[in-house]
Design an enzyme around this catalytic site. Structure first.
Site, PDB file in Angstrom:
ATOM      1  N   ARG A  50       0.839  -1.209   0.000  1.00  0.00           N
ATOM      2  CA  ARG A  50       0.000   0.000   0.000  1.00  0.00           C
ATOM      3  C   ARG A  50       0.870   1.255   0.000  1.00  0.00           C
ATOM      4  O   ARG A  50       0.540   2.245  -0.664  1.00  0.00           O
ATOM      5  CB  ARG A  50      -0.952  -0.012   1.202  1.00  0.00           C
ATOM      6  CG  ARG A  50      -1.953   1.140   1.160  1.00  0.00           C
ATOM      7  CD  ARG A  50      -3.029   1.019   2.228  1.00  0.00           C
ATOM      8  NE  ARG A  50      -2.472   1.074   3.563  1.00  0.00           N
ATOM      9  CZ  ARG A  50      -3.164   0.845   4.670  1.00  0.00           C
ATOM     10  NH1 ARG A  50      -4.452   0.564   4.614  1.00  0.00           N
ATOM     11  NH2 ARG A  50      -2.587   0.914   5.857  1.00  0.00           N
ATOM     12  N   LYS A 149      -2.732   6.931   1.200  1.00  0.00           N
ATOM     13  CA  LYS A 149      -2.505   7.187   2.623  1.00  0.00           C
ATOM     14  C   LYS A 149      -1.426   8.256   2.706  1.00  0.00           C
ATOM     15  O   LYS A 149      -0.234   7.975   2.875  1.00  0.00           O
ATOM     16  CB  LYS A 149      -2.094   5.883   3.315  1.00  0.00           C
ATOM     17  CG  LYS A 149      -2.256   5.940   4.805  1.00  0.00           C
ATOM     18  CD  LYS A 149      -2.260   4.564   5.412  1.00  0.00           C
ATOM     19  CE  LYS A 149      -2.100   4.630   6.917  1.00  0.00           C
ATOM     20  NZ  LYS A 149      -3.121   5.393   7.607  1.00  0.00           N
ATOM     21  N   GLU A 182     -16.115   5.964   5.930  1.00  0.00           N
ATOM     22  CA  GLU A 182     -15.341   5.274   6.975  1.00  0.00           C
ATOM     23  C   GLU A 182     -15.282   6.183   8.187  1.00  0.00           C
ATOM     24  O   GLU A 182     -15.998   7.183   8.241  1.00  0.00           O
ATOM     25  CB  GLU A 182     -13.943   4.939   6.455  1.00  0.00           C
ATOM     26  CG  GLU A 182     -13.147   6.160   6.028  1.00  0.00           C
ATOM     27  CD  GLU A 182     -11.715   5.843   5.602  1.00  0.00           C
ATOM     28  OE1 GLU A 182     -11.294   4.700   5.721  1.00  0.00           O
ATOM     29  OE2 GLU A 182     -11.033   6.782   5.177  1.00  0.00           O
TER      30      GLU A 182
HETATM   31  N1  PMP Z   1      -9.088   4.621   7.268  1.00  0.00           N
HETATM   32  C1  PMP Z   1      -8.200   5.579   7.556  1.00  0.00           C
HETATM   33  C2  PMP Z   1      -8.481   6.975   7.153  1.00  0.00           C
HETATM   34  C3  PMP Z   1      -7.022   5.243   8.231  1.00  0.00           C
HETATM   35  O1  PMP Z   1      -6.124   6.186   8.519  1.00  0.00           O
HETATM   36  C4  PMP Z   1      -6.806   3.903   8.635  1.00  0.00           C
HETATM   37  C5  PMP Z   1      -5.586   3.543   9.423  1.00  0.00           C
HETATM   38  N2  PMP Z   1      -4.485   3.388   8.623  1.00  0.00           N
HETATM   39  C6  PMP Z   1      -7.761   2.939   8.294  1.00  0.00           C
HETATM   40  C7  PMP Z   1      -8.890   3.343   7.621  1.00  0.00           C
HETATM   41  C8  PMP Z   1      -7.568   1.491   8.654  1.00  0.00           C
HETATM   42  O2  PMP Z   1      -6.614   0.903   7.821  1.00  0.00           O
HETATM   43  P1  PMP Z   1      -5.639  -0.249   8.322  1.00  0.00           P
HETATM   44  O3  PMP Z   1      -6.490  -1.409   8.725  1.00  0.00           O
HETATM   45  O4  PMP Z   1      -4.792  -0.573   7.147  1.00  0.00           O
HETATM   46  O5  PMP Z   1      -4.855   0.300   9.458  1.00  0.00           O
END
Ligand code: PMP
Length: 289
Positions: A50, A149, A182
């Protein structure tokens, strides 16, 4: 504490970046949050993938290959003698002149921090957390892909402030169309009629690594799982709701906008998934060595 900075492991006090770094000046960069448990890094390859996708999407060329980046993560953890914790891996555009253009930034800055993290109190894992809907919308695809990200978390931070001011554990973020995207730092799932439902990536959800693990666990359990647009109504009327994230793991949600979800207690499927998730974190991963 030792920090990995541009190829070297240096004491925390020496781990500094320039005030001309575009990561600081403009939020120009990408990052990952990664967990390690019992001497193994959980889903390291997924996080590295990612990171490189995020970098590619913003035309940032990372000066290390994937193996060297994974090694940097492992070396940093080892140098700090830790077996459980959280890694923050950051790649910025690097030092440049004042002005937006990345052309003035020849060398990206890469750093890795290994530390501890506690996002929510243990009590919230037992009793569930409360959500509120934030007025700040999730970033739109037309502005910056929400799949990247990036170091640009300002709108999520604005939403987090709203959630905190409302006394909620997390904030629910909608997209420009009003569908659920989310939370400020976690993906969201509901359980409805024995099925798991989560917003599609296109709704503005980050392709969460923990989200993907829940898909795997659901398949193992023979539970139907779907990516569908949902609205707040679907959460208000859900049988169960939970959030997923590297730092949060799987955490039950028992209320949205002062409406209890079902009986206002963590649901059985949420608790089962949490148990299975914890087992995976204890038994799988890349050995720190
Ligand atoms: N959404 C956002 C905006 C985030 O910052 C995160 C944390 N990285 C997640 C969802 C969850 O992703 P992950 O399971 O890869 O940590």
């Amino acid at each position: 504490m030792k920090i990995y900075l541009n190829g070297n492991l240096v004491p925390k006090e020496q781990a500094t970046v320039s005030v001309f770094d575009h990561g600081l000046l403009y939020g120009d960069g990408v990052f990952e949050g990664i967990r390690f448990y019992s001497g193994r890094v959980f889903r390291l390859d997924d996080h590295i993938d990612r990171l490189y996708r995020s970098a590619r999407a913003i035309a940032l060329s990372i000066p290390l290959d994937r193996d060297a980046m994974s090694q940097a993560v492992l070396d940093t953890i080892r140098a700090n003698g830790m077996s459980d914790g959280y890694v923050r891996l950051v790649v910025t555009r690097g030092e440049g002149s004042l002005g937006l253009s990345p052309k003035s930034c020849p060398t990206p800055t890469v750093f890795v921090i290994a530390a501890g993290i506690t996002l929510y109190p243990e009590e919230m894992y037992r009793n569930g957390l409360k959500l509120v809907t934030c007025s700040t919308r999730r970033i739109a695809h037309g502005a910056l892909s929400p799949m990247v990200k990036s170091l640009n978390y300002l709108n999520n931070i604005m939403a987090k402030i709203e959630a905190e001011q409302a006394g909620a554990g997390e904030g629910l973020m909608l997209n420009e169309q009003g569908y659920v995207a989310e939370c400020t730092g976690d993906n969201v799932f509901i359980v409805r009629d024995g099925r798991l439902v989560t917003p599609p990536i296109a709704a503005g959800a980050l392709a969460g690594v923990t989200r993907a693990v829940v898909f795997e666990l659901a398949r193992q359990l023979g539970i139907d799982i779907r990516e569908e647009d949902i609205t707040r109504y679907d959460i208000y009327t859900a049988d169960e709701c939970f959030l997923t994230g590297t730092a949060a793991e799987i955490i039950p949600v028992v209320e949205l906008d002062s409406r209890p979800i079902d009986d206002g207690k963590p649901g059985p499927l949420t608790l089962r998934l949490t148990e299975l998730f914890r087992e995976l974190t204890r038994t799988t991963g890349t050995p720190i060595g």
